[in-house]
Design a protein around this motif. Structure first.
Motif, short mmCIF file in Angstrom:
data_model
loop_
_atom_site.label_atom_id
_atom_site.label_comp_id
_atom_site.label_asym_id
_atom_site.label_seq_id
_atom_site.Cartn_x
_atom_site.Cartn_y
_atom_site.Cartn_z
N PHE A 92 0.66 -0.76 0.06
CA PHE A 92 0.03 0.44 0.03
C PHE A 92 1.31 1.23 0.55
O PHE A 92 1.86 1.38 0.57
CB PHE A 92 -0.94 -0.29 1.71
CG PHE A 92 -2.10 -0.92 0.99
CD1 PHE A 92 -3.39 -0.22 0.23
CD2 PHE A 92 -1.81 -2.07 1.45
CE1 PHE A 92 -4.57 -1.47 0.30
CE2 PHE A 92 -3.31 -3.06 1.66
CZ PHE A 92 -4.11 -2.81 0.83
N PHE A 93 0.69 2.53 -0.40
CA PHE A 93 0.96 4.06 0.03
C PHE A 93 0.00 4.34 0.66
O PHE A 93 -1.16 4.44 0.84
CB PHE A 93 0.70 4.41 -1.50
CG PHE A 93 1.05 5.49 -1.24
CD1 PHE A 93 2.20 6.25 -2.41
CD2 PHE A 93 -0.44 6.62 -2.18
CE1 PHE A 93 2.15 6.96 -2.41
CE2 PHE A 93 -0.21 8.23 -1.91
CZ PHE A 93 1.37 8.92 -2.42
N ILE A 94 0.31 5.03 1.49
CA ILE A 94 -0.12 5.95 2.53
C ILE A 94 0.56 7.12 2.09
O ILE A 94 1.58 7.97 2.69
CB ILE A 94 0.89 4.83 4.16
CG1 ILE A 94 0.07 4.05 4.14
CG2 ILE A 94 -0.60 5.84 4.46
CD1 ILE A 94 -1.20 3.31 3.78
N LYS A 95 -0.36 8.10 2.52
CA LYS A 95 0.38 9.81 2.12
C LYS A 95 -0.88 9.91 2.85
O LYS A 95 -2.42 10.62 4.03
CB LYS A 95 -0.74 10.02 0.71
CG LYS A 95 -0.15 11.49 1.04
CD LYS A 95 -0.24 12.39 -0.57
CE LYS A 95 0.36 13.39 -0.74
NZ LYS A 95 -0.59 14.28 -1.93
N THR A 96 0.21 11.27 4.13
CA THR A 96 -0.67 12.07 5.11
C THR A 96 0.03 13.11 4.46
O THR A 96 0.33 13.94 3.35
CB THR A 96 -0.42 12.08 6.45
OG1 THR A 96 -1.49 12.61 7.56
CG2 THR A 96 1.57 12.12 6.63
#
Length: 218
Positions: free
Chosen positions: A59-63
């Protein structure tokens, strides 16, 4: 039109990266049987991203940086991505409070970089698909609903300009120039059809998953 202001991107200082990673680990421990989180990287316009393996899936997680405007930008992006690609990708949002600040996270399948520039036909197909699925009304009732009202922004700008002039913080020359451009914006707003615009249609923001192209970083 909803877009970003174009500017030269630089490497941002992710001063709170350890705190974000620690909070992510606790979240993943509570929601997944096994996980692995890679280090964070600057990503997009003032974004922060991570790669994670959750239950053996990548997965790719972005904040975002710890400012409300950056959080609202990411919420806008999540709404758009779900409207466009929810049938093709796993796209989830979760929120965590880290050191008293509320962070929103985008979690989606890890995509592949494209090795060559898309063809003109591919770009045309992307844009046609986007235009058929997106509308300003999709933001109604969300946290960013008020951001989409251009009339309100123009009215507030005019009030602020008049206040600055009354307090003698502006010269008459500057006041008249600003008022001229506010009037132009008002005229354009009345005549234009409001659409959602990406604003950075470069190959860095076009990626693929199982041979399908996706437009990211809204």
């Amino acid at each position: 039109m909803i877009s970003k202001i174009n500017f030269v991107k630089s490497e941002i200082n992710i001063s709170n990266s350890k705190e974000i990673i620690d909070a992510l680990k606790i979240y993943f421990e509570n929601n997944y049987s096994n996980y692995k989180v890679e280090s964070c990287f600057p990503g997009g316009t003032l974004g922060i991203f991570f790669y994670a393996t959750l239950n053996n899936k990548d997965f790719f997680i972005k904040t975002h940086q710890p400012f409300v405007v950056n959080r609202l930008d990411l919420i806008k992006e999540i709404i758009i991505l779900k409207a466009l690609y929810d049938n093709f990708l796993t796209i989830n949002r979760f929120d965590l409070t880290i050191e008293g600040i509320e962070y929103t996270f985008l979690m989606m399948n890890r995509l592949e970089k494209i090795r060559s520039l898309p063809s003109i036909d591919d770009i045309k197909f992307l844009l046609l698909d986007i235009n058929s699925k997106l509308s300003i009304s999709m933001f109604n009732g969300t946290e960013i609903d008020s951001l989409q009202n251009l009339n309100t922004l123009i009215e507030e700008s005019e009030k602020t300009l008049n206040t600055l002039m009354r307090q003698r913080f502006l010269s008459l020359n500057i006041y008249e120039k600003c008022k001229y451009y506010i009037e132009i914006l008002s005229d354009i707003n009345l005549k234009s059809v409001h659409n959602i615009c990406h604003g950075d249609l470069s190959n860095r923001n076009i990626m693929k998953y199982k041979d399908k192209l996706f437009l990211l970083d809204w």
